[in-house]
Design an enzyme around this catalytic site. Structure first.
Site, short mmCIF file in Angstrom:
data_model
loop_
_atom_site.label_atom_id
_atom_site.label_comp_id
_atom_site.label_asym_id
_atom_site.label_seq_id
_atom_site.Cartn_x
_atom_site.Cartn_y
_atom_site.Cartn_z
N TYR A 32 0.84 -1.21 0.00
CA TYR A 32 0.00 0.00 0.00
C TYR A 32 0.86 1.25 0.00
CZ TYR A 32 -3.88 3.10 0.90
OH TYR A 32 -4.82 4.09 0.78
N PHE B 230 -19.92 13.26 -25.73
CA PHE B 230 -19.55 12.40 -26.86
C PHE B 230 -19.39 10.93 -26.45
CE2 PHE B 230 -15.11 12.07 -25.58
CZ PHE B 230 -14.94 13.22 -24.82
N PHE C 92 -8.46 20.52 -24.76
CA PHE C 92 -8.73 19.09 -24.81
C PHE C 92 -9.90 18.85 -23.86
CE2 PHE C 92 -8.50 14.66 -23.58
CZ PHE C 92 -8.68 14.11 -24.83
N THR C 93 -10.75 17.88 -24.21
CA THR C 93 -12.03 17.70 -23.51
C THR C 93 -11.90 17.62 -21.99
OG1 THR C 93 -11.80 15.34 -23.96
CG2 THR C 93 -13.16 16.59 -25.48
N ASP D 3 1.00 19.63 -20.93
CA ASP D 3 0.28 18.37 -21.12
C ASP D 3 1.22 17.50 -21.96
OD1 ASP D 3 -1.17 16.19 -21.87
OD2 ASP D 3 -3.04 17.28 -22.19
O1 PLI Z 1 -7.51 9.58 -20.85
P1 PLI Z 1 -6.66 10.11 -19.74
O2 PLI Z 1 -7.44 10.52 -18.57
O3 PLI Z 1 -5.55 9.19 -19.37
O4 PLI Z 1 -5.90 11.41 -20.32
C1 PLI Z 1 -6.58 12.57 -20.63
C2 PLI Z 1 -5.87 13.28 -21.76
C3 PLI Z 1 -5.17 14.41 -21.50
N1 PLI Z 1 -4.53 15.09 -22.49
C4 PLI Z 1 -4.57 14.68 -23.76
C5 PLI Z 1 -3.86 15.48 -24.79
C6 PLI Z 1 -5.25 13.55 -24.10
O5 PLI Z 1 -5.26 13.15 -25.37
C7 PLI Z 1 -5.95 12.80 -23.08
C8 PLI Z 1 -6.72 11.67 -23.37
N2 PLI Z 1 -6.95 11.34 -24.61
C9 PLI Z 1 -7.74 10.36 -25.05
C10 PLI Z 1 -8.51 9.46 -24.16
C11 PLI Z 1 -7.83 10.21 -26.48
O6 PLI Z 1 -8.51 9.29 -26.94
O7 PLI Z 1 -7.21 11.02 -27.19
#
Ligand code: PLI
Length: 461
Positions: free
Chosen positions: A76, A453, A128-129, A219
């Site tokens: 842990y 989406f 980004f979303t 990022d």
């Molecule tokens: O899907 P996560 O939570 O591990 O990461 C989020 C994320 C953050 N920044 C960027 C630039 C991404 O592309 C991103 C996640 N992208 C996904 C899931 C994709 O399909 O592009």
């Protein structure tokens, strides 16, 4: 025999384990997509032949990573795999402090909660979303400061991910530097088509931010792919290694959020890194509330080990070259057939320009959502909408955002598909293009409150 002018490249690995795929009929797929509400996120993965939904967590790990999985220390607290990951992060990214998170959005959540207060503004090189949503949930307002070229799918600018320094200066003048906790800069900008920023632009952005006491949070989810483009496109970097370029990029930023599910060749994981002790302290306090103890952050020890080993593999030039080479192969072939795509071809994906593909479908009738469904019906290739559905609604007016880019993303898992799979993708998209006139749009019949989406449902018009 004629002399061969250009030699091909090929992947620097061979296949050791295979996963069988189900081959389905067109009728089967018509039914499956209708049941999924014309949303490719709602398909069962076993009904998909070639899965280009995302490059996130869909990578094939190496034998060395799998071997590392057996060395998972699932204690842990104080897992040795955490310390291995910390060491590799410090060595290759160069930041001082590490806080692991279950995936990228966990790190985004923490940095947003720690640094953003209601009424603040967070500039970024396109949204980004998940990143923008966490900024908004913390009370911030995202401001797009990417160069205008990024919004033009055919513009050939080699660094469409660059920050527009004038837009950034205008924002600082308008709201004041004290209202800007950080600038968020992403490598190979996802929503712009996987387009990189240049080192020169990053340096200039860093200088401007430093002058005003504004941090830069990177990022770094696809930082290595950005580093590759700097190496092959930017003067002065052709002889540097990917590792050197990555470290230099990070040196012009104050911290990073990373979804390890991309560059690091793993299936799960993420982290936050920072050079500021106070930010580290605060994040370490909240990680235990939302993710897990600060030495595992919601990830198993074995997955941290796979991440640590993935960091060493991701900076190998031949690996990233083969990865981007595959995307370029598909992109170049689609262009030869006159298919409208975002140019130049980006790092992790091909983006089809749905407005040009289906000029007869209005944006409110979801042309990109429609196109993703049609490609699936044609061949079982799964792609993703990146247009009006992904953009969501303006929280003040309640209306859709109408993004300039209405795209379908064909995203390439790393080390997963062969060139023959690529040929199937190309042929399917060309056939779908030839049948474009018969297709009508969709109407949304179910809309979730957040990140619609993922779960929205549609019917044919
Ligand atoms: O899907 P996560 O939570 O591990 O990461 C989020 C994320 C953050 N920044 C960027 C630039 C991404 O592309 C991103 C996640 N992208 C996904 C899931 C994709 O399909 O592009």
């Amino acid at each position: 025999m004629a002399k061969i002018k250009k030699r091909s490249w090929a992947e620097p690995f061979k296949i050791k384990v295979v996963e069988p795929l189900k081959i389905t009929t067109r009728e089967y797929r018509e039914n499956a997509i209708q049941e999924a509400g014309y949303n490719t996120f709602l398909l069962h993965s076993e009904d998909v032949y070639i899965d280009l939904l995302t490059d996130s967590g869909t990578n094939a790990m190496s034998d060395n990573q799998w071997a590392g999985m057996m060395l998972g220390d699932e204690a842990y607290a104080g897992s040795k795999n955490y310390y291995n990951l910390e060491e590799k992060m410090q060595q290759y990214y160069g930041y001082k402090y590490l806080v692991p998170a279950h995936q990228g959005r966990g790190a985004e959540h923490m940095i947003s909660q720690v640094l953003i207060r209601p009424g603040m503004y967070v500039p970024g090189n396109m949204y980004f979303t998940t990143t923008r949503l966490h900024q908004e949930l913390a009370g911030g307002t995202f401001v797009d400061v990417i160069i205008d070229e990024a919004h033009d799918p055919q513009n050939q600018h080699p660094f469409k991910g660059n920050v527009d320094l004038q837009k950034l200066e205008d924002l600082i003048k308008k709201v004041g530097a004290d209202k800007i906790p950080y600038l968020s800069i992403a490598g190979t900008v996802n929503m712009a088509g996987g387009q990189p920023f240049s080192m020169e632009n990053l340096k200039q952005t860093y200088d401007l931010c430093k002058k005003h006491g504004i941090r830069i949070i990177f990022d770094a989810t696809r930082a290595v792919e950005n580093a590759y483009f700097i190496k092959v496109r930017e003067k002065g970097y052709e002889d540097k290694t990917i590792a050197e370029i990555l470290k230099e990029m990070c040196s012009y930023t104050d911290g990073a959020t990373v979804s390890a599910k991309k560059d690091l060749y793993v299936n799960i994981g993420g982290f936050l890194a920072t050079n500021e002790y106070e930010v580290f302290e605060e994040t370490r306090n909240i990680v235990v509330v939302y993710e897990g103890l600060h030495t595992y952050g919601g990830i198993a020890g074995r997955d941290m080990e796979a991440m640590a080993r993935g960091i060493e593999e991701m900076v190998e030039y031949d690996q990233v070259r083969a990865r981007i080479g595959q995307v370029e192969y598909v992109g170049e072939n689609l262009l030869k057939h006159g298919i409208p795509i975002v140019e130049p071809v980006g790092g992790h994906a091909i983006f089809l320009d749905a407005k040009k593909f289906y000029p007869h479908i209005q944006q409110v009738d979801f042309p990109a959502q429609t196109l993703a469904a049609e490609i699936y019906i044609d061949s079982g290739v799964r792609s993703m909408e990146r247009g009006i559905v992904s953009a969501g609604r303006n929280k003040e007016t309640g209306d859709h955002y109408y993004p300039k880019l209405e795209l379908v993303r064909l995203t390439f898992p790393r080390r997963v598909y062969t060139q023959a799979h690529c040929d199937v993708m190309i042929e399917s998209i060309v056939d779908t293009f030839e049948n474009r006139d018969k297709v009508k749009g969709l109407k949304m019949v179910y809309e979730p409150k957040y990140l619609r989406f993922f779960q929205a449902r549609f019917e044919r018009l």
